[in-house]
Scaffold this motif. Sequence first.
Motif, PDB file in Angstrom:
ATOM      1  N   VAL A  88       1.669   6.243   2.000  1.00  0.00           N
ATOM      2  CA  VAL A  88       1.932   5.706   0.669  1.00  0.00           C
ATOM      3  C   VAL A  88       1.217   6.550  -0.390  1.00  0.00           C
ATOM      4  O   VAL A  88       1.815   6.942  -1.401  1.00  0.00           O
ATOM      5  CB  VAL A  88       1.495   4.226   0.578  1.00  0.00           C
ATOM      6  N   ILE A 123       2.987   3.572  -8.090  1.00  0.00           N
ATOM      7  CA  ILE A 123       2.515   2.401  -7.342  1.00  0.00           C
ATOM      8  C   ILE A 123       3.231   1.143  -7.823  1.00  0.00           C
ATOM      9  O   ILE A 123       3.686   0.318  -7.026  1.00  0.00           O
ATOM     10  CB  ILE A 123       0.983   2.263  -7.471  1.00  0.00           C
ATOM     11  N   THR A 134       5.590  -0.703  -4.952  1.00  0.00           N
ATOM     12  CA  THR A 134       5.252  -2.057  -4.527  1.00  0.00           C
ATOM     13  C   THR A 134       6.251  -3.073  -5.070  1.00  0.00           C
ATOM     14  O   THR A 134       6.070  -4.269  -4.870  1.00  0.00           O
ATOM     15  CB  THR A 134       3.848  -2.440  -5.020  1.00  0.00           C
ATOM     16  N   THR A 135       7.273  -2.600  -5.776  1.00  0.00           N
ATOM     17  CA  THR A 135       8.327  -3.432  -6.366  1.00  0.00           C
ATOM     18  C   THR A 135       7.791  -4.410  -7.414  1.00  0.00           C
ATOM     19  O   THR A 135       8.450  -5.418  -7.701  1.00  0.00           O
ATOM     20  CB  THR A 135       9.138  -4.229  -5.303  1.00  0.00           C
ATOM     21  N   VAL A 136       6.623  -4.123  -7.984  1.00  0.00           N
ATOM     22  CA  VAL A 136       6.131  -4.959  -9.078  1.00  0.00           C
ATOM     23  C   VAL A 136       6.989  -4.712 -10.316  1.00  0.00           C
ATOM     24  O   VAL A 136       7.543  -5.643 -10.892  1.00  0.00           O
ATOM     25  CB  VAL A 136       4.641  -4.689  -9.368  1.00  0.00           C
ATOM     26  N   GLY A 160      10.562   2.616  -1.132  1.00  0.00           N
ATOM     27  CA  GLY A 160       9.664   1.465  -1.147  1.00  0.00           C
ATOM     28  C   GLY A 160      10.242   0.319  -0.337  1.00  0.00           C
ATOM     29  O   GLY A 160       9.529  -0.400   0.362  1.00  0.00           O
ATOM     30  N   ILE A 194       8.140  -1.114   2.611  1.00  0.00           N
ATOM     31  CA  ILE A 194       7.584  -2.465   2.625  1.00  0.00           C
ATOM     32  C   ILE A 194       7.863  -3.132   3.967  1.00  0.00           C
ATOM     33  O   ILE A 194       7.154  -4.049   4.375  1.00  0.00           O
ATOM     34  CB  ILE A 194       8.157  -3.306   1.465  1.00  0.00           C
ATOM     35  N   THR A 243       1.434 -10.254 -10.649  1.00  0.00           N
ATOM     36  CA  THR A 243       1.329  -8.927 -10.041  1.00  0.00           C
ATOM     37  C   THR A 243       1.289  -9.002  -8.519  1.00  0.00           C
ATOM     38  O   THR A 243       1.996  -8.273  -7.830  1.00  0.00           O
ATOM     39  CB  THR A 243       0.068  -8.220 -10.560  1.00  0.00           C
ATOM     40  N   THR A 279       4.389  -9.516  -6.811  1.00  0.00           N
ATOM     41  CA  THR A 279       5.315  -8.416  -7.142  1.00  0.00           C
ATOM     42  C   THR A 279       6.442  -8.846  -8.069  1.00  0.00           C
ATOM     43  O   THR A 279       7.472  -8.179  -8.115  1.00  0.00           O
ATOM     44  CB  THR A 279       5.918  -7.748  -5.879  1.00  0.00           C
ATOM     45  N   MET A 333      -2.044  -4.346  -6.667  1.00  0.00           N
ATOM     46  CA  MET A 333      -0.672  -4.205  -6.165  1.00  0.00           C
ATOM     47  C   MET A 333      -0.669  -3.791  -4.697  1.00  0.00           C
ATOM     48  O   MET A 333       0.096  -4.333  -3.897  1.00  0.00           O
ATOM     49  CB  MET A 333       0.074  -3.145  -6.970  1.00  0.00           C
ATOM     50  N   LEU A 334      -1.514  -2.816  -4.355  1.00  0.00           N
ATOM     51  CA  LEU A 334      -1.548  -2.364  -2.960  1.00  0.00           C
ATOM     52  C   LEU A 334      -2.028  -3.498  -2.064  1.00  0.00           C
ATOM     53  O   LEU A 334      -1.549  -3.682  -0.947  1.00  0.00           O
ATOM     54  CB  LEU A 334      -2.437  -1.126  -2.824  1.00  0.00           C
ATOM     55  N   TYR A 338       0.783  -5.796  -1.557  1.00  0.00           N
ATOM     56  CA  TYR A 338       1.632  -5.153  -0.564  1.00  0.00           C
ATOM     57  C   TYR A 338       1.212  -5.557   0.840  1.00  0.00           C
ATOM     58  O   TYR A 338       2.040  -5.938   1.666  1.00  0.00           O
ATOM     59  CB  TYR A 338       1.411  -3.653  -0.713  1.00  0.00           C
TER      60      TYR A 338
END
Lengths: 281, 281, 281, 281
Positions: A157, A189, A193-195, A218, A222, D191, D194, D215-216, D219
Amino acid sequence: MIDFPSKERLAHIVYESDDRASKNFDLALLLLILMSVSIVVLDSVEEIHANYGSLLYALEWFFTLVFTVEYVFRIWLSNNKRGYIFGFYGLVDLLAILPTYLSLLLFQTQYLTVIRALRFLRILRILKLPKYVREATLLSTALKHSQAKIKVFVGSVLTIVLIMGSVMYIVEGPESGFTSIPRSMYWAIVTLTTVGYGDIAPITDLGQFIAALIMLMGYAIIAVPTGIVSSELTAARLDENRQAKTPDAPGRPCPECGVQSHSEDALFCRKCGAKLDAATP
Amino acid sequence: MIDFPSKERLAHIVYESDDRASKNFDLALLLLILMSVSIVVLDSVEEIHANYGSLLYALEWFFTLVFTVEYVFRIWLSNNKRGYIFGFYGLVDLLAILPTYLSLLLFQTQYLTVIRALRFLRILRILKLPKYVREATLLSTALKHSQAKIKVFVGSVLTIVLIMGSVMYIVEGPESGFTSIPRSMYWAIVTLTTVGYGDIAPITDLGQFIAALIMLMGYAIIAVPTGIVSSELTAARLDENRQAKTPDAPGRPCPECGVQSHSEDALFCRKCGAKLDAATP
Amino acid sequence: MIDFPSKERLAHIVYESDDRASKNFDLALLLLILMSVSIVVLDSVEEIHANYGSLLYALEWFFTLVFTVEYVFRIWLSNNKRGYIFGFYGLVDLLAILPTYLSLLLFQTQYLTVIRALRFLRILRILKLPKYVREATLLSTALKHSQAKIKVFVGSVLTIVLIMGSVMYIVEGPESGFTSIPRSMYWAIVTLTTVGYGDIAPITDLGQFIAALIMLMGYAIIAVPTGIVSSELTAARLDENRQAKTPDAPGRPCPECGVQSHSEDALFCRKCGAKLDAATP
Amino acid sequence: MIDFPSKERLAHIVYESDDRASKNFDLALLLLILMSVSIVVLDSVEEIHANYGSLLYALEWFFTLVFTVEYVFRIWLSNNKRGYIFGFYGLVDLLAILPTYLSLLLFQTQYLTVIRALRFLRILRILKLPKYVREATLLSTALKHSQAKIKVFVGSVLTIVLIMGSVMYIVEGPESGFTSIPRSMYWAIVTLTTVGYGDIAPITDLGQFIAALIMLMGYAIIAVPTGIVSSELTAARLDENRQAKTPDAPGRPCPECGVQSHSEDALFCRKCGAKLDAATP
């Protein structure tokens, strides 16, 4: 209340949670922690601070004093004072009271707010119920088992984030918010992370095409941590299942030939045909 | 340091990582790579470039020279020079130093930044530790096993993206940002992957209804790759478990030839045919 | 090319893909489809339409004519003409050419663009390779197996969406974009699926609190479809594994007593100790 | 229609769904519920309310009267009137009609809209088909099994949200929208899950760095509930499989007593001890 409990009894109440008194103590502590953390949280809201600031300040001191008494008590009751004071729980207990005293000395007290919020970690002490500990252990074992897999994954990643961040910095440039590689990496990022805040988003055609590739990546990526954790938990779960089943039918070896693991409804040995003892479920 | 190591010893230090010297070399290299990549990243921040630009430029040349020496060294030490130079690692090593030299010749040097970031890939060389290699192999085997499933899945996603992109282009039109089918497809990917920037979003009722359908589809669809990877990893994990268990219960070795791990109901050794002792679970 | 192939041979080339000629035909068709779809996509970009509009129009007619010839051919070659014309593939083939002809009659031709994009579905015909069909079947079987679970799940999601949408409509009101219950439901779907455009977002404290609850719910809920698909695929995968293993070592029954499923390295029967035939992997 | 059905017959029609009349009743009720909920939803759209408000108002009263008749009927038909009235379904049935009557008394009727939407829950009553009940039971059993795991997980999420929320409140401050700790916690949830609206987003470098860490983390964390549910469902699924398989390979029934599903290596019947025929796989 009149005949004062012995030190041993007090230590039991404070450190264990297996009878009524100690459970009540835990419950009271839980409430105090939640209330004191709520005060920290509420005090950060401007309107509440403006209207009830002095009340909250008084409550803050009240909780701090209670926790201070508790802290001194815990040291006094502990058999291993050094171990307690410098252990995880001892430090969290200290951090729970220190900020309020420090606020008398310092002017720039805003940073103490965060430390005060750490008070919440004291709840961990109360949640040391066997059931939760076992589950937490199971979860952390599953995570530990897959540590190497996770490291490989995080490494991949980060590599994608660094290289894609650099590419997008060149492709999009400062106009779309990609003002530097670190910011581009932040965007990568946010996207991987699909944020997807949308505060920085590609506007050029090429940028949007590359972004779409990163998103699809991603998507695939994931799946990996989920798969890792799922497989570990499934393996653990099936193990548990098997263990739960075996002791239920712990064998019933054949009295003649000793063959084991007959099915639960077996009446005769499957090897020599001798009569089995009755199952004892 | 004074008696110079042999070429074989040097090659061992540079290419292997199983004793002290070679591990130290790897560690030093790791630090150099991280620092040189950090410089590339930091130099892209305008403020840092303005204030420390010349320092970073000097450091850049320092790292480039070090890596150049290392590159020449690696060629000299390699038994298969051709294989090294044109192999993956050799090319990455070359790409790590080339941009700085090229920047002397070219004016438009921004594109070299990205190539410089590829330096990060050199870390892969160091991470060739057996543990990580095994895990990476496991992960990539799991992905390879499910390749056909993944292709079917990606094909379905692309079909949905193309058709839904076209539909939304017609339904929403340029006012909401759906200015062309490629842009609509970009939006469809942003939505399906649940990134959801919000830079393009439907505003008509029908568009929002269709978007909601796409989101619910994406919800279902995201389950598929996860399921694929999970099932592969679980299968691999259970296999591993089974193999790990057999030696744990090495039970009932053959009294004649010592062969182990007979099945539980075996009466005779599968290697030499000698009678086995009764199972003792 | 000179001696014209028989009708049977042509039908084989067009409908099968197991020898050279038929594979080449499939490849050519694949290219034609991709190119014709690309034209539809590119033509929607205003700049490209302005500059290359007439070229794309000419190409569009070229592809349409080619596909028309192919369509007529397929009807001629088919043994079951009625079945082909009204079947899925026949209708897709017709939809692939119809829009261009209709555009001569109609003025409002934009809606035909979408239908033209359906051309992409023709690729499905080419992908009828056994490997992909098997995997697609596996995936769809897994989905079908969990159909009832998925219906229960979708029902729960819709219930949450309706009730939470109504609640947020009351709590937030039109100021934050929650102008009606349908729009609130759209927002609830955007949130539950973690897409989160941000075009509509709660601004009141209570609204944000409820939104946080919905997000945490969505967190839990997203685990369910993934879990369903994972468990189905894992079950299918383990089955496959088991079946793959048994035929690999299809037995080597003991020539004396007939006991089967000896381990691969067994030399002697585990039941009677007789010598086994050599394994034939 | 002329000879009136008995009370028992009516109760059967209303409460069961195993013959034609009762299924038709369920279908009619389903349509009524969907239509009455649609009215609530549509009435919230301003334009529709402006144009068709009075029509919808009339329909609303029509449905309310029908549901009132049904409610009275259900009470009359129920053997356990008290249990029905104060049970879940009885309360939902009451809530389905009450708001319309209350709207005659109250002026501030907007809050009744939400209660009216609860009407949708009445559908649950109809969906009591055995198949769905079994699946819903399976899902909820899987969730219940992992309850402790989920609690540990939710606790960890809340701890992260509280502490990260406090940190970001200090780091970012009111300029970026982090106006208070509760709002920061809202952002942390947006956040971590996501969703990422982008209404509040960090703008400082440090804030973006911490956000990237969160975020990570998210994840990794999203993998946990999925893994929990997957492993539970897989365990349940494999169990089901096993049970489904045994009758599929009823193999080698005992020639004496007919008992089936002996283990593959059994030589004697486990019920009566008779010698079994050799396995015939």
